[in-house]
Design a protein around this motif. Structure first.
Motif, mmCIF file in Angstrom:
data_model
loop_
_atom_site.group_PDB
_atom_site.id
_atom_site.type_symbol
_atom_site.label_atom_id
_atom_site.label_comp_id
_atom_site.label_asym_id
_atom_site.label_seq_id
_atom_site.Cartn_x
_atom_site.Cartn_y
_atom_site.Cartn_z
ATOM 1 N N CYS A 77 1.234 6.558 -7.005
ATOM 2 C CA CYS A 77 0.165 7.511 -7.331
ATOM 3 C C CYS A 77 0.590 8.954 -7.129
ATOM 4 O O CYS A 77 -0.108 9.862 -7.577
ATOM 5 C CB CYS A 77 -1.070 7.229 -6.474
ATOM 6 S SG CYS A 77 -1.858 5.675 -6.842
ATOM 7 N N GLY A 78 1.684 9.186 -6.455
ATOM 8 C CA GLY A 78 2.146 10.552 -6.209
ATOM 9 C C GLY A 78 1.588 11.149 -4.940
ATOM 10 O O GLY A 78 1.370 12.353 -4.847
ATOM 11 N N PHE A 79 1.371 10.330 -3.928
ATOM 12 C CA PHE A 79 0.875 10.809 -2.644
ATOM 13 C C PHE A 79 1.894 11.773 -2.037
ATOM 14 O O PHE A 79 3.096 11.539 -2.118
ATOM 15 C CB PHE A 79 0.628 9.626 -1.701
ATOM 16 C CG PHE A 79 -0.165 9.971 -0.488
ATOM 17 C CD1 PHE A 79 -1.539 10.142 -0.560
ATOM 18 C CD2 PHE A 79 0.463 10.126 0.744
ATOM 19 C CE1 PHE A 79 -2.268 10.454 0.566
ATOM 20 C CE2 PHE A 79 -0.258 10.437 1.873
ATOM 21 C CZ PHE A 79 -1.630 10.606 1.777
ATOM 22 N N PRO A 80 1.432 12.873 -1.436
ATOM 23 C CA PRO A 80 2.378 13.881 -0.919
ATOM 24 C C PRO A 80 3.402 13.310 0.062
ATOM 25 O O PRO A 80 3.084 12.482 0.908
ATOM 26 C CB PRO A 80 1.465 14.889 -0.219
ATOM 27 C CG PRO A 80 0.178 14.777 -0.950
ATOM 28 C CD PRO A 80 0.055 13.325 -1.328
ATOM 29 N N PHE A 81 4.621 13.779 -0.110
ATOM 30 C CA PHE A 81 5.789 13.482 0.712
ATOM 31 C C PHE A 81 6.319 12.065 0.538
ATOM 32 O O PHE A 81 7.110 11.598 1.351
ATOM 33 C CB PHE A 81 5.532 13.794 2.187
ATOM 34 C CG PHE A 81 4.981 15.172 2.392
ATOM 35 C CD1 PHE A 81 5.723 16.278 2.033
ATOM 36 C CD2 PHE A 81 3.712 15.352 2.900
ATOM 37 C CE1 PHE A 81 5.215 17.550 2.200
ATOM 38 C CE2 PHE A 81 3.187 16.620 3.068
ATOM 39 C CZ PHE A 81 3.951 17.729 2.724
ATOM 40 N N LEU A 82 5.916 11.383 -0.521
ATOM 41 C CA LEU A 82 6.524 10.110 -0.893
ATOM 42 C C LEU A 82 7.323 10.326 -2.181
ATOM 43 O O LEU A 82 7.275 11.394 -2.791
ATOM 44 C CB LEU A 82 5.463 9.032 -1.069
ATOM 45 C CG LEU A 82 4.707 8.645 0.210
ATOM 46 C CD1 LEU A 82 3.617 7.633 -0.094
ATOM 47 C CD2 LEU A 82 5.650 8.095 1.256
ATOM 48 N N ALA A 83 8.066 9.325 -2.616
ATOM 49 C CA ALA A 83 9.014 9.489 -3.727
ATOM 50 C C ALA A 83 8.343 9.953 -5.014
ATOM 51 O O ALA A 83 8.855 10.837 -5.705
ATOM 52 C CB ALA A 83 9.747 8.171 -3.968
ATOM 53 N N ASN A 116 0.821 -1.212 0.000
ATOM 54 C CA ASN A 116 0.000 0.000 0.000
ATOM 55 C C ASN A 116 0.856 1.265 0.000
ATOM 56 O O ASN A 116 0.517 2.242 -0.675
ATOM 57 C CB ASN A 116 -0.959 -0.001 1.191
ATOM 58 C CG ASN A 116 -2.072 -1.000 1.026
ATOM 59 O OD1 ASN A 116 -2.478 -1.308 -0.088
ATOM 60 N ND2 ASN A 116 -2.565 -1.511 2.135
ATOM 61 N N LEU A 117 1.952 1.255 0.724
ATOM 62 C CA LEU A 117 2.857 2.403 0.737
ATOM 63 C C LEU A 117 3.489 2.620 -0.637
ATOM 64 O O LEU A 117 3.584 3.759 -1.113
ATOM 65 C CB LEU A 117 3.931 2.198 1.802
ATOM 66 C CG LEU A 117 4.836 3.372 2.098
ATOM 67 C CD1 LEU A 117 4.023 4.494 2.743
ATOM 68 C CD2 LEU A 117 5.947 2.944 3.021
#
Length: 123
Positions: free
Chosen positions: A95-101, A88-89
């Motif tokens: 998907c471009g979730f904020p503060f991920l790579a 899930n992470l």
């Protein structure tokens, strides 16, 4: 087109591989604008969370007695909670979730594309 095809696939590894093709479209698009350094940055960020997805898929397939069909695999949260959290992470990063790579590379790509002189919306 590959992202749409992934919605109708049932093989776990094929779903992950088809999502890679959609990211390659983003990379080719930013290369067309003329930013190879940004394309390389997105390639490296994509490689990190895609590697995590494939490693978790391998663990899930091994834990599910070598089944790759997602219609057969279910209830993994009870048996493999860490693998499910990591999948899930990695999906959120994809998907471009904020503060991920994926967020940092995709946000920079969108910013450069919108501010590019090739963009007619800026005129």
């Amino acid at each position: 087109m590959a992202g749409l095809g992934a919605n109708f696939e049932t093989d776990l590894k094929k779903i992950i591989a088809l999502s890679t093709l959609s990211q390659l479209g983003v990379i080719v698009g930013i290369l067309a604008i003329g930013h190879p350094d940004l394309a390389f940055f997105h390639l490296l960020a994509h490689a990190l969370f895609k590697a995590l997805l494939f490693m978790c898929a391998g663990a899930i397939i091994h834990g599910a007695s070598d089944y790759q069909d997602i219609r057969v695999i279910g209830g993994l949260v009870q048996f493999m909670p860490l693998s499910v959290i990591r999948v899930n992470l990695a999906n959120l990063a994809l998907c471009g979730f904020p503060f991920l790579a994926g967020f940092y590379s995709k946000d920079l790509i969108l910013e450069v594309a919108f501010l590019s002189p090739l963009n007619e919306a800026c005129f």
